[in-house]
Design a protein around this motif. Structure first.
Motif, PDB file in Angstrom:
ATOM      1  N   HIS A 116       0.667  -1.285  -0.060  1.00  0.00           N
ATOM      2  CA  HIS A 116      -0.062  -0.175   0.118  1.00  0.00           C
ATOM      3  C   HIS A 116       1.038   1.383  -0.162  1.00  0.00           C
ATOM      4  O   HIS A 116       0.397   2.230  -0.610  1.00  0.00           O
ATOM      5  CB  HIS A 116      -1.009   0.236   1.039  1.00  0.00           C
ATOM      6  N   VAL A 140      -6.067  -7.270  -5.875  1.00  0.00           N
ATOM      7  CA  VAL A 140      -5.675  -5.988  -5.899  1.00  0.00           C
ATOM      8  C   VAL A 140      -5.144  -5.553  -7.140  1.00  0.00           C
ATOM      9  O   VAL A 140      -4.903  -4.145  -7.730  1.00  0.00           O
ATOM     10  CB  VAL A 140      -4.436  -5.649  -4.773  1.00  0.00           C
ATOM     11  N   VAL A 164      -6.642  -2.053  -7.199  1.00  0.00           N
ATOM     12  CA  VAL A 164      -5.562  -1.020  -6.836  1.00  0.00           C
ATOM     13  C   VAL A 164      -4.717  -0.395  -7.990  1.00  0.00           C
ATOM     14  O   VAL A 164      -4.399   0.699  -8.236  1.00  0.00           O
ATOM     15  CB  VAL A 164      -4.717  -1.443  -5.715  1.00  0.00           C
TER      16      VAL A 164
END
Length: 631
Positions: A358, A431, A435
């Protein structure tokens, strides 16, 4: 000030860890350092091309503005550290008017002595600089004025009182106006501009006496929109110039190597081990070279893939804080099967991986590598901070402040953060869709900063790597290329393919749209080709007679093309075939084949030379025609 600065450098740059596995084991830089293999890059039609000219003198580095590019762990920072320490030696000698003395380690016997290098021994070239200012750019994110960086990283570290600091600020400004100075900026790829106007840290106009040396990863130099006029000299750092000489020096620093005969035998055994396990390519990186030497000396043999190496590094760090042992009885990740200290710390491992991902792919790029307490809290690392610092996975740096003390944090090395991020993706494949597309849209050319992540992912989870490679390949296709056929993305896919093979992964289908095939890469690219004809946009092949045929001894044959069911496996050893019939996106074709053995280009390929596609061209040699090219 000059004396205080040299003392500061001696404390911070003269020693460094001699083992990635043990932060407490330090060696003098002079005892283990060997000069790098550095090549000159020359300007060529708006881009830079690597030459065969090797840089061996400081005078070839010290121009008005020099860039040194190299991959992670290639020795950029240690080269600057050695330059600083050499300058300190010559500056001290100049002050005291004593003759120059270069420290050399005394070895017991000459036949086991590491070779004394004549590279970068022109110390008088450094004599021209009154001051050298060494700056780590990762610690000055969102600062673009170099003078401000010097204030924060050097002056505030050297002087304690505000009064002394203010005097020093004014003095440095005067020095940089009137004296010739050298400013070393380490890690442009780890720096983020505070605005869109500054693509490089800047000197104010009156500091005309200062020369700059800037290190970076290659992708950042391409992305940073730096005009050619700003690059006086570009050098490419390949890694260690003489890796086996460095390995000899590292072994000599170990306490269990008590005499020269011992070292000689150990080093001979180490060289045999390296060749037996095909580890030569990894030795170019000083960081990985040190890791391989030390792990071998401790009795652990590596088999030549990056995931295994970084798994070993991480479990060695975990061992420092928790020596409890346990094995993974069943794990989908081959690199973790033999580890002993990761499973007892798996919760820490998972949290570090989540935070690494992240942070690396955060909206605020300035926090991706160096972050504060807020980010530790946000990603649930604050309660694990002490454990992370004890292991050495995280490092902390105290910020100089007259109001209050605070700390900034970073992973021990960017490549460690990238491995952890890849592990998180491998465990949480969603992800990739949720993301990463947003990250690619927010930051121009940011896919280039994901190269190492993809390579690690190829060794951990090839299905996830295949999916991520599609996103990155699409991003690469959308970018303007300065080279005719590709800008380095193919090399990434080749490295990822090799990492997947080393980890015995099945189902390798990495995406690649631009193929540039030559004598050296044809075997691997032939295998990668199998899953890519439908997305291929450019196809370049230039094969010479010197190429070793597939059926030569000790050479494995490539796998049959999955898209051509009629290919006979018995013929693969003497002929390979590229079927262009399903290459609907192909716009560029360039073929030269001067090999006498069979390469077949086939397919019902229709090219209308009057259609407005100026990039479509064909150059076909007589040998290729004789080997049956059909359209």
């Amino acid at each position: 000030m000059l004396g205080a600065l040299m003392i500061h450098y001696d404390r911070t740059l003269s020693h460094f860890p001699s083992s990635p596995l043990n932060d407490w084991c330090h060696a003098r830089l002079d005892d283990v350092y060997m000069p790098p293999y550095m090549l000159l890059m020359e300007k060529d039609k708006g881009s830079f091309k690597k030459t065969e000219t090797q840089i061996t003198k400081y005078q070839n580095v010290l121009n008005q503005q020099t860039f040194i590019q190299g991959e992670a762990g290639s020795g950029k920072s240690s080269f600057l550290a050695k330059l600083v320490m050499d300058w300190c030696g010559i500056a001290k000698t100049t002050q005291t008017r004593e003759p120059v003395m270069i420290q050399e380690t005394n070895y017991a016997e000459s036949d086991t002595r590491a070779k004394k290098s004549t590279f970068f021994d022109d110390l008088t070239s450094l004599k021209n600089f009154k001051f050298v200012f060494y700056i780590t750019l990762r610690d000055s994110v969102k600062v673009f004025e170099i003078l401000q960086m010097i204030r924060e990283q050097l002056i505030d570290e050297i002087y304690s009182s505000q009064e002394d600091r203010e005097k020093a600020y004014r003095l440095v400004n005067e020095i940089m106006k009137h004296e010739r100075c050298l400013v070393l900026l380490d890690g442009l790829d780890e720096w983020k501009s505070p605005d869109d106007r500054h693509h490089l840290p800047t000197l104010v106009a009156i500091h005309t006496q200062c020369d700059l040396v800037i290190t970076t990863r290659p992708w950042k130099l391409a992305e940073a929109k730096i005009p050619d006029s700003k690059v006086e000299t570009l050098l490419h750092l390949e890694g260690v110039n003489e890796p086996f000489d460095v390995s000899l020096r590292i072994l000599r620093c170990r306490e269990d190597c008590t005499n020269s005969e011992d070292v000689k035998k150990k080093h001979s055994a180490f060289v045999s081990y390296v060749y037996r396990n095909n580890l030569c390519d990894l030795l170019a990186s000083p960081m990985l070279l040190t890791l391989i030497v030390q792990t071998w000396a401790e009795g652990t043999e590596l088999k030549g893939n990056k995931c295994q190496i970084y798994s070993l590094l991480l479990e060695s760090l975990f061992k420092k804080a928790n020596s409890e042992e346990d094995h993974f009885h069943k794990t989908p990740y081959p690199c973790l099967k033999e580890t002993r200290y990761i499973k007892p710390n798996i919760e820490h491992f998972n949290r570090f991986s989540e935070a690494a991902f992240h942070l690396l792919f955060s909206e605020k790029k300035e926090n991706s590598l160096v972050f504060g307490i807020e980010q530790l809290t946000q990603y649930k690392l604050y309660e694990r901070k002490d454990f992370a610092l004890r292991t050495g996975i995280l490092s902390a740096t105290r910020k100089a402040s007259t109001l209050r003390s605070s700390s900034s944090f970073s992973f021990v090395h960017k490549s460690v953060q990238e491995f952890l991020a890849a592990y998180y993706i491998a465990c949480n494949c969603h992800v990739i869709d949720e993301v990463i597309p947003g990250y690619l849209k927010r930051h121009d050319n940011s896919y280039r900063d994901m190269y190492e992540v993809l390579i690690f992912l190829c060794g951990l989870n090839i299905s996830a790597a295949n999916e991520l490679s599609i996103l990155m390949n699409n991003a690469d296709c959308d970018c303007p290329h300065y080279l005719d056929f590709h800008d380095g993305f193919q090399e990434l896919i080749l490295d990822g393919y090799k990492e997947a093979v080393a980890n015995e992964q099945d189902g390798i289908c990495l995406a690649l749209s631009h193929f540039d095939i030559d004598d050296e890469n044809i075997k691997d690219l032939y295998n990668i080709w199998a899953s890519n004809p439908s997305v291929v946009r450019s196809f370049k092949m230039e094969i010479t007679e010197k190429y070793t045929r597939f059926d030569d001894e000790n050479t494995e044959s490539p796998k049959p093309d999955k898209h051509n069911s009629t290919t006979e496996s018995s013929k693969i050893a003497t002929r390979i075939e590229f079927d262009l019939s399903s290459c609907d996106e192909l716009t560029r074709l360039y073929i030269i084949n001067n090999a006498s053995w069979g390469i077949l280009i086939k397919g019902n390929l229709y090219i209308d030379f009057y259609f407005p596609q100026p990039d479509v061209f064909i150059l076909v040699s007589d040998a290729l025609v004789n080997n049956c090219i059909t359209y």
